[in-house]
Design an enzyme around this catalytic site. Structure first.
Site, mmCIF file in Angstrom:
data_model
loop_
_atom_site.group_PDB
_atom_site.id
_atom_site.type_symbol
_atom_site.label_atom_id
_atom_site.label_comp_id
_atom_site.label_asym_id
_atom_site.label_seq_id
_atom_site.Cartn_x
_atom_site.Cartn_y
_atom_site.Cartn_z
ATOM 1 N N GLN A 68 48.296 11.913 67.262
ATOM 2 C CA GLN A 68 47.747 11.487 65.976
ATOM 3 C C GLN A 68 48.548 12.001 64.796
ATOM 4 O O GLN A 68 48.317 11.591 63.654
ATOM 5 C CB GLN A 68 46.297 11.952 65.844
ATOM 6 C CG GLN A 68 46.125 13.461 65.737
ATOM 7 C CD GLN A 68 44.678 13.892 65.805
ATOM 8 O OE1 GLN A 68 44.102 13.996 66.885
ATOM 9 N NE2 GLN A 68 44.081 14.150 64.643
ATOM 10 N N CYS A 74 41.422 11.781 65.365
ATOM 11 C CA CYS A 74 41.172 12.145 66.758
ATOM 12 C C CYS A 74 40.096 11.280 67.391
ATOM 13 O O CYS A 74 40.196 10.898 68.559
ATOM 14 C CB CYS A 74 40.786 13.613 66.851
ATOM 15 S SG CYS A 74 39.244 14.014 66.019
ATOM 16 N N HIS A 371 36.539 17.998 66.116
ATOM 17 C CA HIS A 371 37.621 17.307 66.808
ATOM 18 C C HIS A 371 37.070 16.598 68.035
ATOM 19 O O HIS A 371 36.214 17.138 68.747
ATOM 20 C CB HIS A 371 38.689 18.320 67.232
ATOM 21 C CG HIS A 371 39.948 17.722 67.783
ATOM 22 N ND1 HIS A 371 40.733 16.862 67.064
ATOM 23 C CD2 HIS A 371 40.555 17.870 68.990
ATOM 24 C CE1 HIS A 371 41.789 16.517 67.792
ATOM 25 N NE2 HIS A 371 41.690 17.114 68.971
ATOM 26 N N ASN A 392 44.106 15.754 75.098
ATOM 27 C CA ASN A 392 44.114 15.840 73.641
ATOM 28 C C ASN A 392 45.012 14.752 73.058
ATOM 29 O O ASN A 392 45.658 13.997 73.797
ATOM 30 C CB ASN A 392 44.581 17.241 73.208
ATOM 31 C CG ASN A 392 44.058 17.636 71.845
ATOM 32 O OD1 ASN A 392 43.532 16.812 71.093
ATOM 33 N ND2 ASN A 392 44.208 18.900 71.503
#
Length: 451
Positions: A68, A74, A371, A392
């Protein structure tokens, strides 16, 4: 001048006592290490690094890691990864280069958030400008963050695109300046609409002015992000190197054809907020939280954390990843990709207490959802769940080639939300989900946005 000592001030006696206390403290010897190496490098526990291995009893096939970059998307990246996983597995797409367009979702999110803000500014036009709700709205007119239900609203209205059909722009990956300018524009327009309402201008005139503002905002987004395509060709190779082309698709047709129009209807947001004002077994929503006016309402079912773990593990066992939200910055080691409440011995090296309950952390601003990521595996054994595999969206240079390992304790302390198929809920939980949700104030911690 008043020379009377203030009993609440820091006085000379207190300073001397504090110096004496530090001089005799058993942790004083660690002070030089902290000053030179930092508290994390001093407090980290090697045995926890060993314990948090990246090996899991249930592990889904990994996709390539997304990034990102300098943006707060996110929630979009995690959502696009969930959608990408379903598509690539169903059609056996040769995955390494394939992503769904996060920039496309960002464009429509910002347009819808602009309209949502201006509608909210009009809705509160009768309140004074220094009311808490007006101040809150104008302090947060637009940012990159979001929630699962907001993503659902966007997909159902605008569909999806492969990334090659609308790739990243400079400002999709570096959103700070864009957001500052767009926020100023919205504040300026919000003030104008409020003043029109205060002067008693006709509703039709105000509506026309708001639509003019949205049209102008569309042009600004095109300048920053590029204009979204109306049609595209979906092309890919499968794992046997066969080539496929589906020409002339609209983004809505792409979503409906390749996932099904009701694909997202299965998923619900389940949270763990153990605060006194949110009893378990009930649903909640947050005032002025959303993006698409008339879209899916942001709704949460609040349950004990063990129920979140059970549902998330069940979905992984069935081969589907899990979108989840957490407070990612707490007790986190980025280089090796570890999320673990036992990882740092801060109390031991600093000689101070840092313990707080999850409820107190939420109520008093120490923690909230910050997040969103994706669960891709779980490790279970004697005693239950030990740890989780996390995908992630910070690129391959963070964590173990982009992946993190999360302890069960960290899940219980800092995971706020999981998005799971309704089939993993009990009949009682499904009945609770069908209730009319309690409406919370805009600043409630469960209304925080993942970015």
């Amino acid at each position: 001048m008043n020379n009377t000592p203030n009993p609440g001030a820091v006085g000379a006696d207190l300073l001397k006592a504090s110096c004496d206390r530090f001089a005799s403290s058993p942790v004083r010897i660690l002070g030089d290490s902290i000053v030179r190496n930092g508290v994390d490098n001093t407090a980290i526990r090697q045995q926890e690094i060993v314990r948090m291995s990246h090996i899991f009893s249930t592990e889904l096939e990994s996709m390539h890691i997304t990034n990102q970059k300098k943006s707060g998307r996110c929630w979009i990246f995690a959502g696009m990864n969930v959608m990408r996983y379903a598509l690539t597995r169903k059609y056996h797409i040769r995955e390494p280069e394939f992503e769904l367009s996060q920039s496309y979702m960002m464009f429509w999110d910002k347009l819808e958030k602009a309209n949502f803000f201006l509608e909210s500014a009009l809705d509160t036009a009768g309140e004074k400008k220094d009311s808490r709700v007006v101040m809150w709205l104008f302090a947060n007119p637009l940012n990159d963050g979001g929630q699962w239900d907001m993503l659902v609203s966007l997909i159902e209205k605008y569909g999806l695109l492969p990334k090659y059909a609308m790739p990243e722009s400079f400002h999709s990956s570096n959103s700070g300046r864009m957001n500052a300018l767009l926020s100023r524009k919205l504040r300026r327009d919000g003030v104008e609409l409020r003043r029109m309402a205060e002067k008693g201008r006709p509703a039709a005139e105000i509506h026309a002015k708001k639509e003019e503002m949205i049209s102008e905002f569309y042009g600004l987004l095109c300048s920053f992000l590029g204009e979204p395509p109306r049609t595209f060709d979906f092309t890919y190779r499968d794992k046997d190197n066969n080539y496929f082309r589906d020409a002339g698709l609209t983004p809505q047709a792409f979503y409906q054809k390749y996932w099904g129009a009701d694909f997202l209807d299965r998923f619900v947001s389940v949270i763990n907020a153990p605060t006194d004002d949110k009893p378990y077994g009930h649903t909640y929503t947050v005032k002025y939280l959303g993006n698409v006016v008339g879209g899916r309402r942001v709704t949460y079912l609040n349950l004990p954390v063990a129920d979140l773990e059970k549902a998330a593990a069940a979905q992984l066992h069935d081969g589907e990843p899990v979108w989840f939200g957490s407070d990612v910055g707490k007790w986190s080691e980025r280089e090796q990709g570890i999320l673990d409440t036992k990882l740092f011995n801060y109390e031991g090296v600093l000689g101070a207490k840092f313990d707080m309950s999850k409820a107190d952390m939420l109520d008093y601003g120490e923690s909230c959802l910050t997040h969103a990521m994706m669960l891709l595996g779980v490790d279970e054994g004697p005693g239950g769940i030990h740890k989780w595999k996390v995908e992630n969206s910070w690129g391959e240079d963070v964590g173990r080639k982009g992946f993190f390992v999360m302890s069960s304790d960290w899940f219980g302390t800092y995971v706020c939300q999981v998005v799971v198929d309704k089939k993993y809920l009990t009949p009682a939980q499904l009945r609770a989900l069908a209730e009319e949700p309690t409406v919370l104030e805009p600043w409630d911690p469960i209304g925080s946005l993942a970015d």
